[in-house]
Design an enzyme around this catalytic site. Structure first.
Site, PDB file in Angstrom:
ATOM      1  N   CYS A 155       4.096  -3.178   5.663  1.00 18.99           N
ATOM      2  CA  CYS A 155       4.322  -2.069   6.596  1.00 18.99           C
ATOM      3  C   CYS A 155       4.757  -2.655   7.934  1.00 18.99           C
ATOM      4  O   CYS A 155       4.103  -3.570   8.456  1.00 18.99           O
ATOM      5  CB  CYS A 155       3.052  -1.236   6.765  1.00 18.99           C
ATOM      6  SG  CYS A 155       3.183   0.067   8.017  1.00 18.99           S
TER       7      CYS A 155
ATOM      8  N   CYS B  46      11.338  -0.317   8.369  1.00 14.29           N
ATOM      9  CA  CYS B  46      10.572   0.409   7.355  1.00 14.29           C
ATOM     10  C   CYS B  46      10.623  -0.319   6.014  1.00 14.29           C
ATOM     11  O   CYS B  46      11.695  -0.559   5.458  1.00 14.29           O
ATOM     12  CB  CYS B  46      11.126   1.818   7.203  1.00 14.29           C
ATOM     13  SG  CYS B  46      10.280   2.793   5.941  1.00 14.29           S
TER      14      CYS B  46
END
Length: 353
Positions: free
Chosen positions: A125, A274
């Site tokens: 992440c 992302c």
């Protein structure tokens, strides 16, 4: 190749952690040894152990796909992972100080990765950049002197990449939510300072230098681009069941990035923050014609520090380590030397014992 030297290499390869196959094509096809990935091809020559990447996971499940950092097919080396229970996506996105039990779980996950043999650690992440300093220094302390590089977010690459673009150029930073990423600008400095104070209590001097994560998104050389308007991608993120056909998403993202690049021609490269968008980097490359760096790039980059130099250099040297590779004496189609003078020298054989 000379039979004596070949026999020596084979004997030594047998004692290595990864068995070696014969190097000639016919024998290699008949070899019963199973080569699990591309790195094993390197091990055939050098007897090197397999590199291992550790992935620090937030407490969030999603369907992995080729190109994702958690998909083993994205890499040609070993992958291990550990989840930080309680560190949800919401908590990661907010970047607030974690409860004590979550911090304990973070420590435990890092230990698990290192105990599993991780040579380096990445994250699944982009918002894990909030804990880049803490994990980097804690991992080094726990590893007990063994080098264990940490790069939890592709955002760590943002500053080095600025050196690669021309004057007036921009790097497009692609993120799922532009608003969330822009908030990071305000929080990151204070979060890092808190981590430095915490690390000082653990007697980790390196925490005084939060190198690599002083990111300024207001720098005109960065253009933060959110995928908020790409509906198919937003739906995929919200769908716990995953997406079976990703082609429509890839096309929509590629068209969107092409439109952004046309509207701002100063963009000369993309950096994907992302993690779940990283699997579409190929589509962005095709759609915009620009280079793309993503979370998978981090893993491949760090792995090269453990795998690339010795085989490629050693194979160009002869018995004394002084004979250069003669292209005319090499079977280029197979990508490997065919003459006796291109054997490993004894000094390299000794290193590989």
């Amino acid at each position: 190749m000379g039979s004596a030297s070949s026999k020596t290499r084979k004997d030594k390869a047998k004692s290595s952690t990864i068995a070696a196959c014969p190097t000639d094509t016919a024998a290699a096809k008949a070899c019963p040894t199973r080569l699990d990935d591309g790195l094993a091809q390197v091990a055939m020559f050098a007897g090197l152990r397999q590199v291992t990447m550790g992935v620090l996971r937030i407490d969030y499940d999603y369907q992995t796909n080729l190109g994702d950092i958690l998909d083993p097919r994205s890499f040609d080396f070993r992958l291990v992972s550990a989840t930080v229970e309680g560190l949800t996506f919401k908590r990661a996105q907010e970047g607030e100080p974690l409860p004590c039990y979550v911090m304990s779980n973070l420590d435990g996950a890092v230990k698990k990765l290192i105990d599993a043999g991780a040579d380096f650690i990445v994250g699944d992440c982009g918002f894990l950049v909030y804990w880049q300093v803490y994990v980097r220094d804690f991992a080094q302390q726990y590893a007990g002197g063994r080098a264990c590089p940490v790069m939890l977010s592709s955002l760590v690459l943002s500053l080095p990449l600025l050196a690669t673009i021309p004057v007036g150029g921009k790097i497009g930073i692609l993120t799922a939510s532009k608003g969330s990423l822009m908030k990071m600008q305000k929080k990151l400095a204070s979060v890092i300072e808190l981590q430095k104070e915490e690390a000082r209590t653990r007697a980790v001097p390196a925490a005084v230098q939060p190198s690599g994560i002083e990111i300024n998104f207001s720098d005109p050389r960065f253009k933060v681009v959110g995928l908020d308007t790409v509906n198919s991608f937003k739906t995929a993120l919200a769908d716990d069941s995953g997406v079976d056909d990703r082609r429509s998403i890839a096309i929509e993202i590629a068209k969107y990035c092409k439109q952004v690049a046309c509207e701002d021609p100063a963009i000369c490269a993309w950096l994907i923050e992302c993690t779940e968008a990283g699997g579409f980097s190929w589509a962005i490359k095709l759609g915009t014609g620009l280079p793309v760096w993503d979370p998978v790039t981090i893993g491949r980059f760090l792995s090269l520090g453990f795998t690339s130099s010795l085989p490629s250099v050693a194979l160009t040297l002869g018995e004394t380590g002084q004979v250069a590779l003669d292209p005319n004496e090499t079977d280029v189609s197979k990508g490997r030397p065919t003459k006796a003078e291109h054997r490993f020298g004894p000094e390299f054989e000794e290193m590989l014992q």
